[in-house]
Design a protein around this motif. Structure first.
Motif, PDB file in Angstrom:
ATOM      1  N   VAL A 134       0.837  -1.203   0.000  1.00 27.27           N
ATOM      2  CA  VAL A 134       0.000   0.000   0.000  1.00 27.27           C
ATOM      3  C   VAL A 134       0.871   1.251   0.000  1.00 27.27           C
ATOM      4  CG1 VAL A 134      -1.688   1.317   1.329  1.00 27.27           C
ATOM      5  CG2 VAL A 134      -1.957  -1.141   1.086  1.00 27.27           C
ATOM      6  N   LYS A 135       1.956   1.208   0.772  1.00 27.91           N
ATOM      7  CA  LYS A 135       2.864   2.358   0.808  1.00 27.91           C
ATOM      8  C   LYS A 135       3.573   2.535  -0.534  1.00 27.91           C
ATOM      9  CE  LYS A 135       4.216   5.681   3.467  1.00 27.91           C
ATOM     10  NZ  LYS A 135       3.232   6.630   4.011  1.00 27.91           N
ATOM     11  N   LEU A 136       3.920   1.410  -1.187  1.00 25.41           N
ATOM     12  CA  LEU A 136       4.568   1.473  -2.495  1.00 25.41           C
ATOM     13  C   LEU A 136       3.621   2.056  -3.536  1.00 25.41           C
ATOM     14  CD1 LEU A 136       6.990   0.792  -4.295  1.00 25.41           C
ATOM     15  CD2 LEU A 136       6.039  -1.508  -4.581  1.00 25.41           C
ATOM     16  N   TRP A 137       2.367   1.640  -3.516  1.00 24.10           N
ATOM     17  CA  TRP A 137       1.386   2.200  -4.458  1.00 24.10           C
ATOM     18  C   TRP A 137       1.275   3.718  -4.285  1.00 24.10           C
ATOM     19  CZ3 TRP A 137      -2.580  -2.155  -3.130  1.00 24.10           C
ATOM     20  CH2 TRP A 137      -2.400  -3.216  -4.028  1.00 24.10           C
ATOM     21  N   GLU A 138       1.289   4.142  -3.022  1.00 21.78           N
ATOM     22  CA  GLU A 138       1.183   5.571  -2.745  1.00 21.78           C
ATOM     23  C   GLU A 138       2.370   6.327  -3.341  1.00 21.78           C
ATOM     24  OE1 GLU A 138       0.797   8.506   1.162  1.00 21.78           O
ATOM     25  OE2 GLU A 138       0.399   6.363   1.351  1.00 21.78           O
ATOM     26  N   LYS A 139       3.571   5.735  -3.225  1.00 19.72           N
ATOM     27  CA  LYS A 139       4.760   6.380  -3.807  1.00 19.72           C
ATOM     28  C   LYS A 139       4.708   6.399  -5.328  1.00 19.72           C
ATOM     29  CE  LYS A 139       7.783   5.168   0.082  1.00 19.72           C
ATOM     30  NZ  LYS A 139       8.958   4.370   0.525  1.00 19.72           N
ATOM     31  N   GLU A 140       3.998   5.393  -5.909  1.00 19.91           N
ATOM     32  CA  GLU A 140       3.882   5.304  -7.366  1.00 19.91           C
ATOM     33  C   GLU A 140       2.768   6.196  -7.912  1.00 19.91           C
ATOM     34  OE1 GLU A 140       7.118   2.919  -7.898  1.00 19.91           O
ATOM     35  OE2 GLU A 140       5.829   3.759  -9.469  1.00 19.91           O
ATOM     36  N   GLY A 141       2.090   6.943  -7.034  1.00 22.05           N
ATOM     37  CA  GLY A 141       1.095   7.902  -7.504  1.00 22.05           C
ATOM     38  C   GLY A 141      -0.348   7.520  -7.273  1.00 22.05           C
ATOM     39  N   LEU A 142      -0.595   6.339  -6.717  1.00 26.31           N
ATOM     40  CA  LEU A 142      -1.977   5.972  -6.428  1.00 26.31           C
ATOM     41  C   LEU A 142      -2.437   6.688  -5.162  1.00 26.31           C
ATOM     42  CD1 LEU A 142      -2.141   2.124  -7.120  1.00 26.31           C
ATOM     43  CD2 LEU A 142      -2.668   4.014  -8.650  1.00 26.31           C
ATOM     44  N   PRO A 143      -3.719   6.951  -5.058  1.00 24.49           N
ATOM     45  CA  PRO A 143      -4.223   7.610  -3.840  1.00 24.49           C
ATOM     46  C   PRO A 143      -4.061   6.703  -2.627  1.00 24.49           C
ATOM     47  CG  PRO A 143      -6.043   6.829  -5.202  1.00 24.49           C
ATOM     48  CD  PRO A 143      -4.802   6.659  -6.023  1.00 24.49           C
ATOM     49  N   PRO A 144      -4.054   7.288  -1.431  1.00 25.37           N
ATOM     50  CA  PRO A 144      -3.943   6.465  -0.218  1.00 25.37           C
ATOM     51  C   PRO A 144      -5.099   5.461  -0.140  1.00 25.37           C
ATOM     52  CG  PRO A 144      -3.650   8.793   0.288  1.00 25.37           C
ATOM     53  CD  PRO A 144      -4.115   8.725  -1.132  1.00 25.37           C
ATOM     54  N   LEU A 145      -4.766   4.226   0.172  1.00 26.54           N
ATOM     55  CA  LEU A 145      -5.759   3.159   0.252  1.00 26.54           C
ATOM     56  C   LEU A 145      -5.701   2.507   1.627  1.00 26.54           C
ATOM     57  CD1 LEU A 145      -5.140   1.390  -3.192  1.00 26.54           C
ATOM     58  CD2 LEU A 145      -6.966   3.005  -2.646  1.00 26.54           C
ATOM     59  N   LYS A 146      -6.845   1.991   2.054  1.00 25.24           N
ATOM     60  CA  LYS A 146      -6.883   1.190   3.282  1.00 25.24           C
ATOM     61  C   LYS A 146      -6.785  -0.274   2.883  1.00 25.24           C
ATOM     62  CE  LYS A 146      -9.276   2.166   6.908  1.00 25.24           C
ATOM     63  NZ  LYS A 146     -10.325   2.429   7.913  1.00 25.24           N
ATOM     64  N   VAL A 147      -5.885  -1.008   3.540  1.00 21.75           N
ATOM     65  CA  VAL A 147      -5.722  -2.423   3.232  1.00 21.75           C
ATOM     66  C   VAL A 147      -6.326  -3.253   4.358  1.00 21.75           C
ATOM     67  CG1 VAL A 147      -3.411  -2.509   4.262  1.00 21.75           C
ATOM     68  CG2 VAL A 147      -4.096  -4.234   2.576  1.00 21.75           C
ATOM     69  N   ALA A 148      -7.145  -4.228   3.986  1.00 25.39           N
ATOM     70  CA  ALA A 148      -7.783  -5.124   4.948  1.00 25.39           C
ATOM     71  C   ALA A 148      -7.030  -6.446   4.973  1.00 25.39           C
ATOM     72  CB  ALA A 148      -9.245  -5.351   4.572  1.00 25.39           C
ATOM     73  N   VAL A 149      -6.619  -6.858   6.165  1.00 25.30           N
ATOM     74  CA  VAL A 149      -5.852  -8.084   6.344  1.00 25.30           C
ATOM     75  C   VAL A 149      -6.586  -8.964   7.355  1.00 25.30           C
ATOM     76  CG1 VAL A 149      -3.666  -9.085   7.065  1.00 25.30           C
ATOM     77  CG2 VAL A 149      -3.696  -6.906   5.846  1.00 25.30           C
ATOM     78  N   ASN A 150      -6.774 -10.221   7.009  1.00 20.36           N
ATOM     79  CA  ASN A 150      -7.467 -11.153   7.898  1.00 20.36           C
ATOM     80  C   ASN A 150      -6.559 -11.613   9.028  1.00 20.36           C
ATOM     81  OD1 ASN A 150     -10.261 -11.980   6.711  1.00 20.36           O
ATOM     82  ND2 ASN A 150      -8.890 -11.869   4.956  1.00 20.36           N
ATOM     83  N   LEU A 151      -7.129 -11.621  10.225  1.00 16.50           N
ATOM     84  CA  LEU A 151      -6.445 -12.195  11.377  1.00 16.50           C
ATOM     85  C   LEU A 151      -6.984 -13.594  11.613  1.00 16.50           C
ATOM     86  CD1 LEU A 151      -6.190  -9.502  14.199  1.00 16.50           C
ATOM     87  CD2 LEU A 151      -4.352 -10.471  12.833  1.00 16.50           C
ATOM     88  N   SER A 152      -6.114 -14.562  11.732  1.00 17.05           N
ATOM     89  CA  SER A 152      -6.561 -15.921  12.036  1.00 17.05           C
ATOM     90  C   SER A 152      -6.667 -16.086  13.549  1.00 17.05           C
ATOM     91  CB  SER A 152      -5.573 -16.937  11.469  1.00 17.05           C
ATOM     92  OG  SER A 152      -4.344 -16.837  12.174  1.00 17.05           O
ATOM     93  N   LEU A 153      -7.265 -17.187  13.946  1.00 16.13           N
ATOM     94  CA  LEU A 153      -7.416 -17.467  15.367  1.00 16.13           C
ATOM     95  C   LEU A 153      -6.059 -17.590  16.052  1.00 16.13           C
ATOM     96  CD1 LEU A 153      -9.351 -18.144  17.693  1.00 16.13           C
ATOM     97  CD2 LEU A 153      -9.157 -20.547  17.029  1.00 16.13           C
ATOM     98  N   GLY A 154      -5.113 -18.248  15.380  1.00 19.00           N
ATOM     99  CA  GLY A 154      -3.789 -18.400  15.966  1.00 19.00           C
ATOM    100  C   GLY A 154      -3.113 -17.063  16.199  1.00 19.00           C
ATOM    101  N   GLN A 155      -3.266 -16.134  15.255  1.00 14.48           N
ATOM    102  CA  GLN A 155      -2.660 -14.813  15.422  1.00 14.48           C
ATOM    103  C   GLN A 155      -3.297 -14.051  16.567  1.00 14.48           C
ATOM    104  OE1 GLN A 155      -3.152 -13.934  11.012  1.00 14.48           O
ATOM    105  NE2 GLN A 155      -1.377 -12.665  11.491  1.00 14.48           N
ATOM    106  N   LEU A 156      -4.612 -14.167  16.683  1.00 11.86           N
ATOM    107  CA  LEU A 156      -5.304 -13.385  17.700  1.00 11.86           C
ATOM    108  C   LEU A 156      -4.867 -13.778  19.107  1.00 11.86           C
ATOM    109  CD1 LEU A 156      -7.366 -11.110  17.674  1.00 11.86           C
ATOM    110  CD2 LEU A 156      -9.138 -12.802  18.076  1.00 11.86           C
ATOM    111  N   PHE A 157      -4.459 -15.032  19.271  1.00 16.20           N
ATOM    112  CA  PHE A 157      -3.987 -15.470  20.575  1.00 16.20           C
ATOM    113  C   PHE A 157      -2.461 -15.417  20.693  1.00 16.20           C
ATOM    114  CE2 PHE A 157      -7.749 -16.729  22.770  1.00 16.20           C
ATOM    115  CZ  PHE A 157      -8.679 -16.935  21.763  1.00 16.20           C
ATOM    116  N   GLN A 158      -1.844 -14.799  19.709  1.00 14.87           N
ATOM    117  CA  GLN A 158      -0.397 -14.583  19.759  1.00 14.87           C
ATOM    118  C   GLN A 158      -0.094 -13.554  20.853  1.00 14.87           C
ATOM    119  OE1 GLN A 158       1.152 -13.420  15.960  1.00 14.87           O
ATOM    120  NE2 GLN A 158       3.118 -12.744  16.784  1.00 14.87           N
ATOM    121  N   GLN A 159       0.811 -13.870  21.722  1.00 13.22           N
ATOM    122  CA  GLN A 159       1.055 -13.027  22.885  1.00 13.22           C
ATOM    123  C   GLN A 159       1.548 -11.631  22.509  1.00 13.22           C
ATOM    124  OE1 GLN A 159       0.318 -13.764  26.083  1.00 13.22           O
ATOM    125  NE2 GLN A 159      -0.589 -15.666  25.311  1.00 13.22           N
ATOM    126  N   ASP A 160       2.404 -11.551  21.474  1.00 10.12           N
ATOM    127  CA  ASP A 160       2.979 -10.250  21.105  1.00 10.12           C
ATOM    128  C   ASP A 160       2.316  -9.687  19.850  1.00 10.12           C
ATOM    129  OD1 ASP A 160       5.953 -11.357  19.271  1.00 10.12           O
ATOM    130  OD2 ASP A 160       3.904 -12.159  19.383  1.00 10.12           O
TER     131      ASP A 160
END
Length: 725
Positions: A535-561
């Motif tokens: 997303v940051k690279l696209w912005e540098k290449e001239g695209l408008p700022p975009l919001k990126v949606a990333v899925n969190l899995s169950l394992g990640q959600l219980f990741q301590q850090d």
């Protein structure tokens, strides 16, 4: 149905009053002389008193009703109505007590005092109703009722003192031997005038409350009739006098019905409708919990409960058939989810139509069917049944311009021969089904050697360890379109795996393996970091700022850090926190306390939280209560059936409306047809994504075709806007 019953009851009551009115007016018109003094001269005081008591009961009941509901309704109009009818009731009391022929009340009874009390009540009623109906309704605290309800007592006291002055101040309204005076009739006509003004006011506002206003209109008409009769009767023995009191009593009854309907009956009916709606919603939610949303067949939860209940009842042989559509995942990837679901639904209908009702047909999350046979006689009949099921699929399935030939892979597992538990029985049938796809007959019984298929899963897990280091994993991005502007405002990052030997592997295959093995932690961090960099690279290449949606899995959600990891990625990629959206699903509701803490800490970083596939599970609504979220993503399974399924259409509308009230953003997934888009636009959905605009594509391709995709989206939205205009 309940509303229709209430309307019918209302209609029947109106018809009864109309018949009563016609009978009374007929008596006056044709037999007035015959009914003169019909009750006997000595009984008219008693009859008058009885009618007055009934009127007093009705008016005081209205006042008490307003008094009792005021702590809950807190409406100024209802309090004033109660005070008005309390005043009328008190005037009727002193009118009855002072009526000529009654025992001594303050002084010897004459026609002077009771007639003035009656005229005061008659004038006060329409004027008071006009004033109350004209004022603006607002909340008023319950303690004001003591002040408001004390006013009638002071008013009546003043009237009694004024009328019973030693020297009468007011002129008489009735003359002994001559009947009503001109002043009395003029005051009666004035009351009729105000009543007519009230009727015009009610008719002008009829649409606001038809049932309630109809009752007030009926009561007003009855009062006018009674006024006319009271100005034309000869003396108290005239039947017009008696019928005038009947119309007066009927009028107060209708007023009581109007206020009772608005204060008690209508809210109660609304409560009953709410309870019915809640019961229906609970039934629908229960159905959703135990049935598949595409085929409406019983799901895995339903099947497991049935197996637990019926599997161990006796030692009779039982069987499970696992049935999959051959190459279904390939068809789904090629044609898209809409056509794949349509095909799956057609297969389900054919199976359901053929199988006996005593067999349980269900569908599992992996898009394959299970047939449970409670009492199996012999294995030959099972093989014959499997072949019959394959034969009913020989007719091609037509999906618009596609014509697909469908083959079924069928695996059979027996209890207690092949398994000791319901989980084993299902698992072994699945193993046999997967192996059946490798032979021409496509039907196999489970054999012990098939469990070695687990070896393949371990091999895939081992390959997944290498996939990240060997750059076999990559991300594709699906644009999200703002329906107000037609602009691409965000993208959803979707992970892909191109195996060097096995080719493209579905996320549905390797993500569960990653979850079970713990690989989801490094893979999830790689996905997040790669998406933020992109997303940051696209912005540098001239695209408008975009919001990126990333899925969190169950394992990640219980990741301590987890929170620290996300913060480090944002710092490392220099991406603004508001440009990142993390998505959770219902599979993560195991530990609500830990989830609540994790999500709260993530939101403190400045990122947004979305619920993915909202509405697909039994506990979806609990998210809105337990977790602080920003966005709801409507599951594609609802969107794709809004044209043909009124239930899904209602659910989509409910989700959007609920999100608006809770100030949440809404993203609809799986938009593949213009008709779906048109409905979502009409429902004020904010953002959509789907094959109608773009399938998930690689970042370079998205960058090169960004404006083309956006222009195409704006063109489609523009055409729909023109059609609506």
């Amino acid at each position: 149905m309940r509303k229709f019953g209430a309307d019918l009851s209302f209609y029947k009551e109106g018809l009864r009053f109309l018949i009563l009115t016609l009978i009374l007016l007929t008596i006056i018109g044709f037999w007035s002389d015959e009914f003169y003094g019909v009750f006997g001269e000595n009984n008219y005081v008693t009859i008058h008193l009885m009618i007055e008591i009934l009127i007093i009961v009705v008016t005081i009941t209205i006042a008490i009703q307003s008094w009792l509901i005021s702590p809950y309704a807190q409406s100024n109009k209802r309090l004033y109505l109660g005070a008005l009818f309390l005043t009328i009731g008190l005037l009727e009391i002193v009118h009855a007590l002072s009526y000529k022929g009654m025992p001594f009340f303050i002084m010897e009874s004459t026609t002077y005092a009771p007639t003035w009390f009656y005229i005061l009540a008659r004038l006060l009623l329409p004027i008071g109703l006009l004033a109350i109906f004209s004022m603006k309704e607002k909340k008023i605290h319950a303690y004001y009722r003591w002040i408001i309800f004390s006013i009638p007592l002071f008013f009546i006291s003043a009237c009694v003192v004024f009328i019973y002055l030693p020297t009468p101040f007011l002129p008489p309204l009735v003359e002994e031997g001559n009947g009503p005076t001109a002043l009395k009739n003029n005051l009666q006509y004035m009351a009729i005038f105000f009543q007519l003004v009230l009727i015009l006011f009610l008719i002008n506002n009829y649409k606001l409350a038809p049932s309630r206003i109809s009752l007030f209109l009926g009561g007003s008409v009855y009062l006018i009739i009674s006024d006319i009769l009271f100005t034309t009767y000869i003396d108290v023995y005239d039947i017009k006098n008696f019928i005038g009191h009947i119309f007066q009593l009927s009028a107060f009854y209708l007023f009581f019905r109007a206020i009772y309907y608005a204060s008690i009956e209508k809210p109660f009916q609304q409560l009953l409708r709410t309870q019915e709606h809640l019961k229906k919603s609970q039934e629908e939610m229960h159905f959703m919990a135990y049935h598949d949303d595409v085929t409406n067949l019983p799901n895995e939860r339903y099947l497991l409960e049935e197996l637990k209940e019926n599997l161990y009842i006796d030692q009779s042989e039982k069987a499970v058939l696992a049935i999959e559509v051959d190459r279904f995942s390939t068809i789904k990837a090629s044609l898209g989810n809409t056509y794949a679901d349509q095909m799956l639904n057609i297969v389900a209908q054919r199976l359901q139509k053929f199988l006996p009702e005593k067999y349980i047909l269900s569908i599992l999350r992996e898009d394959y069917f299970i047939v449970f046979i409670d009492d199996q006689k012999n294995t030959q009949s099972l093989m014959h049944l499997g072949k019959q099921l394959q034969e009913i699929m020989t007719e091609p399935i037509h999906l618009q311009h596609f014509s697909l030939n469908v083959n079924l892979n069928i695996g059979i597992s027996l209890y207690p021969t092949d398994a000791n538990t319901e989980e084993e029985l299902l698992m072994h049938a699945k193993y046999a089904m997967l192996e059946a796809g490798k032979i021409p007959a496509r039907i196999l019984y489970y054999e012990l050697i098939m469990s070695s298929g687990m070896t393949d899963k371990l091999i895939l897990e081992n390959d997944l360890h290498k996939a990240l280091d060997n750059d076999e994993l990559f991300l594709e991005y699906q644009p999200q379109i703002d329906l107000q502007t037609g602009r691409i405002t965000g993208v959803e990052a979707l992970i892909r795996w191109q195996h060097p030997e096995k080719g493209w592997i579905s996320p549905g295959t390797f993500i569960p393996i990653a979850e079970e093995s713990g690989l989801i932690i490094p893979i999830g961090q790689w996905v997040l970091e790669t998406a933020c960099y992109q997303v940051k690279l696209w912005e540098k290449e001239g695209l408008p700022p975009l919001k990126v949606a990333v899925n969190l899995s169950l394992g990640q959600l219980f990741q301590q850090d987890l929170v620290e990891m996300v913060q480090e990625v944002l710092v490392k990629t220099e991406l603004e926190p508001q440009c990142l959206q993390l998505e959770i699903t219902e599979s993560m509701t195991i530990n609500i306390d830990q989830m609540t803490t994790a999500l709260r800490n993530l939101k403190e970083l400045g990122i947004t939280i979305a619920i993915d596939d909202f509405g697909t599970g039994y506990s979806s609504l609990s998210y809105l209560k337990d977790f602080s979220i920003d966005c709801l993503k409507i599951d594609r399974s609802f969107v794709q059936k809004i044209q043909s399924n009124s239930t899904d259409e209602a659910l989509v509308a409910m989700i959007i409306s609920m999100a608006k009230h809770l100030q949440l953003n809404v993203v609809a997934e799986g938009i593949e047809e213009v008709e779906q888009l048109a409905y979502l636009m009409a429902s004020n959905c904010e953002t959509v994504q789907g094959y109608l605009f773009s399938k998930p594509i690689q970042p370079k391709l998205l960058q090169e075709n960004f404006h083309e995709i956006q222009n195409n989206a704006q063109s489609i939205l523009g055409q729909l806007t023109l059609i609506e205009i």
